[in-house]
Design a protein around this motif. Structure first.
Motif, PDB file in Angstrom:
ATOM      1  N   ALA A 266      60.408  82.939 -56.620  1.00  0.00           N
ATOM      2  CA  ALA A 266      59.663  81.770 -57.079  1.00  0.00           C
ATOM      3  C   ALA A 266      60.571  80.894 -57.929  1.00  0.00           C
ATOM      4  O   ALA A 266      61.275  81.386 -58.815  1.00  0.00           O
ATOM      5  N   LEU A 267      60.520  79.620 -57.686  1.00  0.00           N
ATOM      6  CA  LEU A 267      61.377  78.696 -58.426  1.00  0.00           C
ATOM      7  C   LEU A 267      61.053  78.708 -59.926  1.00  0.00           C
ATOM      8  O   LEU A 267      61.963  78.613 -60.760  1.00  0.00           O
ATOM      9  N   GLY A 268      59.762  78.842 -60.242  1.00  0.00           N
ATOM     10  CA  GLY A 268      59.372  78.882 -61.655  1.00  0.00           C
ATOM     11  C   GLY A 268      60.084  80.005 -62.393  1.00  0.00           C
ATOM     12  O   GLY A 268      60.600  79.836 -63.501  1.00  0.00           O
ATOM     13  N   GLU A 269      60.146  81.155 -61.749  1.00  0.00           N
ATOM     14  CA  GLU A 269      60.815  82.323 -62.331  1.00  0.00           C
ATOM     15  C   GLU A 269      62.332  82.107 -62.325  1.00  0.00           C
ATOM     16  O   GLU A 269      63.018  82.356 -63.310  1.00  0.00           O
ATOM     17  N   ALA A 270      62.850  81.629 -61.197  1.00  0.00           N
ATOM     18  CA  ALA A 270      64.296  81.426 -61.059  1.00  0.00           C
ATOM     19  C   ALA A 270      64.806  80.466 -62.128  1.00  0.00           C
ATOM     20  O   ALA A 270      65.901  80.631 -62.663  1.00  0.00           O
ATOM     21  N   GLY A 271      63.973  79.447 -62.446  1.00  0.00           N
ATOM     22  CA  GLY A 271      64.384  78.446 -63.429  1.00  0.00           C
ATOM     23  C   GLY A 271      64.639  79.047 -64.794  1.00  0.00           C
ATOM     24  O   GLY A 271      65.337  78.470 -65.622  1.00  0.00           O
ATOM     25  N   ARG A 272      64.084  80.219 -65.047  1.00  0.00           N
ATOM     26  CA  ARG A 272      64.281  80.895 -66.339  1.00  0.00           C
ATOM     27  C   ARG A 272      65.415  81.902 -66.279  1.00  0.00           C
ATOM     28  O   ARG A 272      65.635  82.629 -67.234  1.00  0.00           O
ATOM     29  N   GLY A 273      66.096  82.031 -65.160  1.00  0.00           N
ATOM     30  CA  GLY A 273      67.148  83.040 -65.102  1.00  0.00           C
ATOM     31  C   GLY A 273      68.116  82.813 -63.958  1.00  0.00           C
ATOM     32  O   GLY A 273      69.224  82.341 -64.141  1.00  0.00           O
ATOM     33  N   ARG A 274      67.659  83.082 -62.739  1.00  0.00           N
ATOM     34  CA  ARG A 274      68.594  83.138 -61.623  1.00  0.00           C
ATOM     35  C   ARG A 274      69.205  81.797 -61.254  1.00  0.00           C
ATOM     36  O   ARG A 274      70.187  81.737 -60.521  1.00  0.00           O
ATOM     37  N   VAL A 275      68.609  80.720 -61.761  1.00  0.00           N
ATOM     38  CA  VAL A 275      69.180  79.405 -61.465  1.00  0.00           C
ATOM     39  C   VAL A 275      70.630  79.344 -61.965  1.00  0.00           C
ATOM     40  O   VAL A 275      71.440  78.552 -61.471  1.00  0.00           O
ATOM     41  N   GLY A 276      70.957  80.238 -62.884  1.00  0.00           N
ATOM     42  CA  GLY A 276      72.327  80.330 -63.386  1.00  0.00           C
ATOM     43  C   GLY A 276      73.338  80.617 -62.286  1.00  0.00           C
ATOM     44  O   GLY A 276      74.530  80.329 -62.431  1.00  0.00           O
ATOM     45  N   LEU A 277      72.876  81.175 -61.172  1.00  0.00           N
ATOM     46  CA  LEU A 277      73.777  81.433 -60.037  1.00  0.00           C
ATOM     47  C   LEU A 277      74.493  80.166 -59.592  1.00  0.00           C
ATOM     48  O   LEU A 277      75.615  80.217 -59.082  1.00  0.00           O
ATOM     49  N   LEU A 278      73.810  79.033 -59.768  1.00  0.00           N
ATOM     50  CA  LEU A 278      74.404  77.765 -59.328  1.00  0.00           C
ATOM     51  C   LEU A 278      75.685  77.449 -60.104  1.00  0.00           C
ATOM     52  O   LEU A 278      76.507  76.658 -59.643  1.00  0.00           O
ATOM     53  N   ASP A 279      75.831  78.060 -61.286  1.00  0.00           N
ATOM     54  CA  ASP A 279      77.034  77.817 -62.087  1.00  0.00           C
ATOM     55  C   ASP A 279      78.170  78.782 -61.756  1.00  0.00           C
ATOM     56  O   ASP A 279      79.293  78.595 -62.218  1.00  0.00           O
ATOM     57  N   GLY A 280      77.861  79.844 -61.013  1.00  0.00           N
ATOM     58  CA  GLY A 280      78.793  80.968 -60.942  1.00  0.00           C
ATOM     59  C   GLY A 280      79.828  80.919 -59.843  1.00  0.00           C
ATOM     60  O   GLY A 280      80.021  79.895 -59.178  1.00  0.00           O
ATOM     61  N   VAL A 281      80.471  82.087 -59.646  1.00  0.00           N
ATOM     62  CA  VAL A 281      81.566  82.209 -58.676  1.00  0.00           C
ATOM     63  C   VAL A 281      81.204  81.781 -57.262  1.00  0.00           C
ATOM     64  O   VAL A 281      82.038  81.273 -56.521  1.00  0.00           O
ATOM     65  N   PHE A 282      79.945  82.028 -56.875  1.00  0.00           N
ATOM     66  CA  PHE A 282      79.556  81.635 -55.517  1.00  0.00           C
ATOM     67  C   PHE A 282      78.926  80.245 -55.503  1.00  0.00           C
ATOM     68  O   PHE A 282      78.599  79.720 -54.469  1.00  0.00           O
ATOM     69  N   GLY A 283      78.700  79.698 -56.689  1.00  0.00           N
ATOM     70  CA  GLY A 283      78.068  78.383 -56.816  1.00  0.00           C
ATOM     71  C   GLY A 283      79.092  77.330 -57.194  1.00  0.00           C
ATOM     72  O   GLY A 283      80.083  77.116 -56.496  1.00  0.00           O
ATOM     73  N   GLY A 284      78.856  76.684 -58.353  1.00  0.00           N
ATOM     74  CA  GLY A 284      79.717  75.581 -58.789  1.00  0.00           C
ATOM     75  C   GLY A 284      81.198  75.931 -58.804  1.00  0.00           C
ATOM     76  O   GLY A 284      82.042  75.098 -58.453  1.00  0.00           O
ATOM     77  N   LEU A 285      81.546  77.180 -59.182  1.00  0.00           N
ATOM     78  CA  LEU A 285      82.968  77.530 -59.266  1.00  0.00           C
ATOM     79  C   LEU A 285      83.628  77.538 -57.890  1.00  0.00           C
ATOM     80  O   LEU A 285      84.784  77.145 -57.745  1.00  0.00           O
ATOM     81  N   GLY A 314      54.157  70.499 -51.817  1.00  0.00           N
ATOM     82  CA  GLY A 314      53.580  69.524 -52.735  1.00  0.00           C
ATOM     83  C   GLY A 314      52.243  68.919 -52.329  1.00  0.00           C
ATOM     84  O   GLY A 314      51.758  68.024 -52.993  1.00  0.00           O
ATOM     85  N   GLY A 315      51.621  69.377 -51.266  1.00  0.00           N
ATOM     86  CA  GLY A 315      50.429  68.676 -50.790  1.00  0.00           C
ATOM     87  C   GLY A 315      49.133  69.239 -51.294  1.00  0.00           C
ATOM     88  O   GLY A 315      48.676  68.901 -52.372  1.00  0.00           O
ATOM     89  N   LEU A 316      48.544  70.156 -50.547  1.00  0.00           N
ATOM     90  CA  LEU A 316      47.279  70.791 -50.948  1.00  0.00           C
ATOM     91  C   LEU A 316      47.469  71.335 -52.353  1.00  0.00           C
ATOM     92  O   LEU A 316      48.547  71.389 -52.825  1.00  0.00           O
ATOM     93  N   VAL A 328      53.947  69.743 -61.930  1.00  0.00           N
ATOM     94  CA  VAL A 328      54.944  70.600 -62.591  1.00  0.00           C
ATOM     95  C   VAL A 328      55.850  71.230 -61.532  1.00  0.00           C
ATOM     96  O   VAL A 328      57.080  71.239 -61.659  1.00  0.00           O
ATOM     97  N   GLU A 329      55.219  71.725 -60.471  1.00  0.00           N
ATOM     98  CA  GLU A 329      56.009  72.359 -59.390  1.00  0.00           C
ATOM     99  C   GLU A 329      56.953  71.339 -58.754  1.00  0.00           C
ATOM    100  O   GLU A 329      58.101  71.658 -58.432  1.00  0.00           O
ATOM    101  N   GLU A 330      56.450  70.147 -58.572  1.00  0.00           N
ATOM    102  CA  GLU A 330      57.270  69.106 -57.933  1.00  0.00           C
ATOM    103  C   GLU A 330      58.455  68.713 -58.809  1.00  0.00           C
ATOM    104  O   GLU A 330      59.571  68.533 -58.313  1.00  0.00           O
TER     105      GLU A 330
END
Ligand SMILES: O=P(O)(O)OC[C@H]1O[C@@H](O)[C@@H](O)[C@@H](O)[C@@H]1O
Length: 404
Positions: A266-285, A314-316, A328-330
């Motif tokens: 879930a993105l809501g959960e990822a935003g509090r932790g795993r989104v950090g992957l985007l900064d890492g060795v397989f992401g931004g680096l 984003g619909g229903l 919020v989700e959007e």
């Protein structure tokens, strides 16, 4: 051991040309996974027709249960998550997925147990059905006709939905999920109606047509998604609970069919932790070393990179019937796209369509299901036969008496 490493065959790099010729592609799919996946719409129709013939009065007569437990493993287990998301956060009764053998200690006569198994013989579903019958819970079983599960349901005088077997279980998602929803409808927990089922089936058919093996990657969204993911580590995040179920399904099919390691949630959960992957060795680096002038189609031998797949919904979701306001989700989904863009991490976005929860879920699973098959085929892997699953079963089964 035969073949390469433990009999494992396939190409390390995805070969797009393997997706060009329909005939040879079908030959590389001897188990018929493409065909089975294209039957999703038919599975919905078949299951709805079947339900009309199944007597569910025993379920309805006893009124609202204290809780519903959906027992099963793998794809069968996913049907519990589908039921929860279709029932929505306002569902008056807790819906609990149970993925290990037996049932939680508290389950008893006040509860409904739905035991699901495509083969009709998973120890998880069988032990749950047995425990439900013993404890006097209302039982419904869903799975392969003429199986142990059917026999157990018959002994317990419980309704049984006979779902014609399409091996393997992961190709039967819709055939398994619809009976679970219809059993829950019989006890008044979900509002799925005949029009929702018909529209879902039509959408699945239309997507199967767009994703057909003969359609090349310029017009086939599943081939395009597969080729985009080739060589990457996919991260699949869902913007809503429904989109997250679809994300987890994609992780299952990418792992089982294409044998890719995937992170999903879930993105809501990822935003509090795993989104950090985007900064890492397989992401931004990794992305910071990318040669922006290189031919994007040239075979990449460099760093392994993340590829984000974002499922948006984003619909229903009328505000009073949701966990969280759509806005919020959007915003969160927009934010993660911005983050990915800032770091150069590539991102595919799939947006849910349709007028019911079920149809919206279908709109987020059809193309990804096919993409997982095309990714397998582009690597020369048979999407159906997964030696590691069979080997794991063999190795973990106890030896027959006298052979220890
Ligand atoms: O639905 P059944 O037959 O119980 O299988 C449950 C699960 O078993 C595993 O061994 C795999 O085959 C999964 O793909 C499957 O979903």
């Amino acid at each position: 051991m035969e073949g390469g490493a433990a009999g494992v065959h396939g190409h390390r790099h995805a070969d797009e040309s393997l997706l060009d010729d329909e005939k040879s592609m079908l030959a590389n799919d001897p188990g018929g996974m493409l065909r089975a996946t294209a039957s999703a719409g038919a599975q919905v129709r078949e299951a709805a027709a079947l339900a009309a013939e199944t007597d569910l009065s025993v379920l309805a007569d006893e009124g609202r249960p204290r809780a519903v437990v959906v027992a099963g493993i793998g794809t069968a287990g996913l049907t519990g998550s589908i039921l929860s998301t279709v029932a929505g956060p306002r569902c008056p009764v807790p819906i609990i997925g149970h993925r290990s053998p037996g049932l939680p200690g508290w389950v008893g006569a006040a509860d409904v147990v739905i035991a699901v198994s495509a083969s009709g013989r998973s120890p998880e579903a069988l032990a749950a059905a047995e425990a439900a019958a013993r404890r006097g819970a209302r039982l419904v079983a869903v799975g392969n006709p003429d199986s142990e599960l059917e026999a157990m349901a018959a002994r317990a005088r419980a309704p049984f939905f006979a779902v014609p077997r399409r091996a393997p279980a992961r190709a039967s998602l819709w055939g398994l999920a619809v009976p679970v929803l219809l059993a829950a409808r019989a006890i008044g927990l979900v509002k799925v109606n005949e029009a929702d089922l018909a529209e879902t089936a039509t959408r699945l058919d239309a997507d199967a047509e767009r994703c057909r093996p003969g359609a090349d990657s310029f017009v086939n969204p599943a081939k395009a998604l597969a080729l985009g993911l080739a060589g990457s580590i996919p991260i699949v995040w869902g913007s809503s609970p429904l989109a997250t179920v679809a994300a987890r399904r994609f992780a299952d099919t990418l792992a089982a069919n294409a044998r890719y390691p995937v992170m999903a949630g879930a993105l809501g959960e990822a935003g509090r932790g795993r989104v950090g992957l985007l900064d890492g060795v397989f992401g931004g680096l990794a992305e910071s070393t990318r040669d922006i002038f290189a031919d994007p189609d040239a075979e990449e031998t460099g760093a392994t990179r993340l590829r984000l797949v974002l499922f948006r919904d984003g619909g229903l979701n009328p505000e009073e019937d949701a966990d969280e306001p759509v806005a919020v989700e959007e915003r969160r989904a927009d934010a993660v796209q911005t983050l990915a863009e800032r770091r150069g991490v590539r991102c595919d976005v799939l947006t849910a369509e349709g007028g019911s929860a079920l149809e919206r879920l279908a709109s987020l699973t059809a193309v990804p299901d096919f993409a997982s098959l095309y990714l397998a085929l582009a690597h020369g892997l048979d999407p159906m036969a997964v030696p590691a699953i069979s080997e794991m079963k063999e190795l973990s089964n106890p030896l027959p008496e006298g052979m220890q």
